[in-house]
Design an enzyme around this catalytic site. Structure first.
Site, PDB file in Angstrom:
ATOM      1  N   SER A  75       0.809  -1.214   0.000  1.00 47.30           N
ATOM      2  CA  SER A  75       0.000   0.000   0.000  1.00 47.30           C
ATOM      3  C   SER A  75       0.841   1.262   0.000  1.00 47.30           C
ATOM      4  O   SER A  75       0.439   2.303   0.519  1.00 47.30           O
ATOM      5  CB  SER A  75      -0.931   0.017   1.219  1.00 47.30           C
ATOM      6  OG  SER A  75      -0.212   0.307   2.407  1.00 47.30           O
ATOM      7  N   GLY A  76       2.036   1.171  -0.599  1.00 49.97           N
ATOM      8  CA  GLY A  76       2.809   2.382  -0.831  1.00 49.97           C
ATOM      9  C   GLY A  76       2.214   3.135  -2.006  1.00 49.97           C
ATOM     10  O   GLY A  76       1.118   2.832  -2.482  1.00 49.97           O
ATOM     11  N   HIS A 124      -8.176  34.207  -2.511  1.00 46.41           N
ATOM     12  CA  HIS A 124      -9.514  33.635  -2.291  1.00 46.41           C
ATOM     13  C   HIS A 124     -10.331  33.767  -3.577  1.00 46.41           C
ATOM     14  O   HIS A 124     -10.261  34.797  -4.237  1.00 46.41           O
ATOM     15  CB  HIS A 124     -10.213  34.378  -1.154  1.00 46.41           C
ATOM     16  CG  HIS A 124     -11.643  33.978  -0.965  1.00 46.41           C
ATOM     17  ND1 HIS A 124     -12.000  32.835  -0.271  1.00 46.41           N
ATOM     18  CD2 HIS A 124     -12.807  34.544  -1.389  1.00 46.41           C
ATOM     19  CE1 HIS A 124     -13.321  32.725  -0.268  1.00 46.41           C
ATOM     20  NE2 HIS A 124     -13.834  33.757  -0.947  1.00 46.41           N
TER      21      HIS A 124
END
Length: 466
Positions: free
Chosen positions: A181-182, A445
């Site tokens: 699961s790397g 923003h």
């Protein structure tokens, strides 16, 4: 007759090798490269680039499946696997050809074949039974690495796939087991899951993505399970028994309990080993530790005039680390001033699954273990207007600071586009930025980057939008 006397010879043209050659030529070194297979190495041909092309298809398909939530109606969308793979290979070929063009542009001599050290200041090139010996004042080994195979669990390119096999699949498996699961394992798990495969991921460690911060690993596991993946942690695969059409895997958990399940295909993603064989290390002072060459901070080996960079050396095994090592190594060779060793904790790492994962610096646990008193900030994607507008409200930004100095020592992210956002924290790490500079920085923003600011504020009890 081709010129055979050079200041610099580079063996391998992956992200480390070709960058080393180009920088050498820029600095006036008479430079040659030796390549036995593909310009661009594993990264461009069988790694970073083609996997991103596949994952882009998965992303587009996923978005189409959720199009109605954006006010768009799409009917009967499907994935053409052959066309998907073809596009991926075309992207890889285009970039590999680009490397060839760059080498030519920089007047770098190219030798095709197997390169190896052939004595002090000598490098041989062998192809089709013919041998050429080059004189080299400096030799950089950039031969990369390959997938690690576990005894009894070796890929066969049919039912049990290596990463190369998974890049050119002949089918979308109904049931797929990913061992490891790397970054590599999780990216393939994410790709095939998006295409509709029933995916199981098995990991020997007690959490997935084990090099990441524990909060990020937990968030990723929750997201993957929500997508339908099965996650088996603290579990070994002890046997893969093949039939003519499928594979039965035997699992053993941390308590010794065994179980079995049957899959159409298995992907092995359990790490890498360095390509140290057949490059002439015998009789040299080059030291090899567990298939990787030992080097100092400027990539020098124990043999005078011989250097090693990239996946051939120690972690992190990342293309951008190899490229930066190449620059440092060559500039030191050329006698450039102010050449600084690579600080590995300043190297960002990215995993292009869904959701994306990115990080730089120490995890919270590693920082504490290193003796830091820490301040930790967290900010969730659900608190960010741009994330909500994108329809990507799942994710987290986490920052770790030294409580005494205020220095940013780690940043960890999961969610949409974090592989692009992480470079902001990468720059901050290189500049040894403190919380004050980050707090005083104005973030635009509406952007996802605002969460980076909010995470910093949260570490010092000043968060606004949470």
């Amino acid at each position: 007759m081709a010129e055979t006397n050079f200041d610099l010879v580079v063996i391998g043209t992956g992200p480390g090798g070709y960058v080393a050659a180009i920088r050498g030529a820029q600095l006036g070194l008479k430079t040659a490269v030796i390549e036995r297979e593909h310009f661009g190495g594993i990264c461009l041909n069988w790694g970073c680039i083609p996997t991103k092309a596949l994952l882009r298809t998965a992303e587009v398909y996923r978005n189409i499946q959720h199009a109605e939530s954006y006010g768009i109606k799409v009917e009967k969308a499907s994935v053409d696997l052959d066309a998907t793979v073809k596009r991926s290979r075309q992207v890889a070929a285009q970039l590999s050809g680009g490397i060839s063009g760059l080498l030519k542009k920089n007047k770098i001599a190219v030798f095709e074949g197997q390169g190896k050290i052939a004595g002090s200041g000598k490098v041989s090139v062998e192809k089709d039974g013919n041998k050429t010996v080059l004189s080299a004042k400096h030799t950089i080994l950039a031969t990369g690495a390959r997938a690690r195979n576990l005894p009894g669990l070796e890929p066969d390119s049919k039912l049990i796939w290596s990463y190369k096999d998974a890049l050119v699949p002949d089918t979308t498996p109904k049931k797929l087991l990913v061992v490891g699961s790397g970054a590599i394992g999780i990216e393939f798990a994410s790709f095939f899951n998006a295409l509709g495969s029933d995916v199981t991921v098995v990991e020997v460690m007690d959490r997935i993505l084990p090099v990441e911060d524990a909060d990020i690993s937990a968030h990723a596991e929750k997201a993957f399970k929500k997508q339908g993946m099965t996650i088996k942690k603290s579990t070994n695969v002890t046997e893969l028994k093949k039939s003519s059409k499928d594979v039965t895997a035997t699992f053993k958990d941390a308590k010794g309990k065994t179980s079995t399940d049957t899959f159409d295909r298995v992907i092995m993603a359990v790490g890498i080993v360095g390509n140290v064989e057949d490059i002439g290390l015998e009789g040299t002072k080059v030291k090899v530790d567990r298939s990787h060459i030992e080097v100092d901070e400027f990539s020098r080996t124990g043999e005078a005039g011989v250097y090693a960079i990239g996946d051939l050396t120690g972690p992190p095994w990342l293309a951008h680390k190899a490229s930066h090592e190449a620059i440092i190594c060559v500039e030191k060779i050329a006698g450039e001033k102010d050449v600084h060793p690579l600080v590995t904790t300043n190297i960002p790492g990215c995993t292009y699954c869904h959701p994306q994962v990115a990080s730089v610096g120490l995890t919270e646990k590693a920082a504490i273990e290193a003796g830091h008193e820490v301040k930790v900030g967290r900010f969730p994607f659900i608190g960010n207007g741009k994330a909500i507008a994108l329809g990507e409200p799942e994710g987290l930004v986490k920052t770790v600071f030294d409580a005494k100095t205020g220095e940013l020592i780690g940043a960890h992210m999961i969610g949409a586009e974090v592989t692009e956002l992480i470079q902001g924290f990468g720059i901050a790490k290189t500049l040894e930025t403190t919380e004050i500079e980050l707090m005083h920085t104005v973030f635009p923003h509406p952007t996802l980057s605002e969460m980076m600011h909010e995470s910093v504020l949260d570490a010092y009890d000043k968060v606004i939008h949470m």
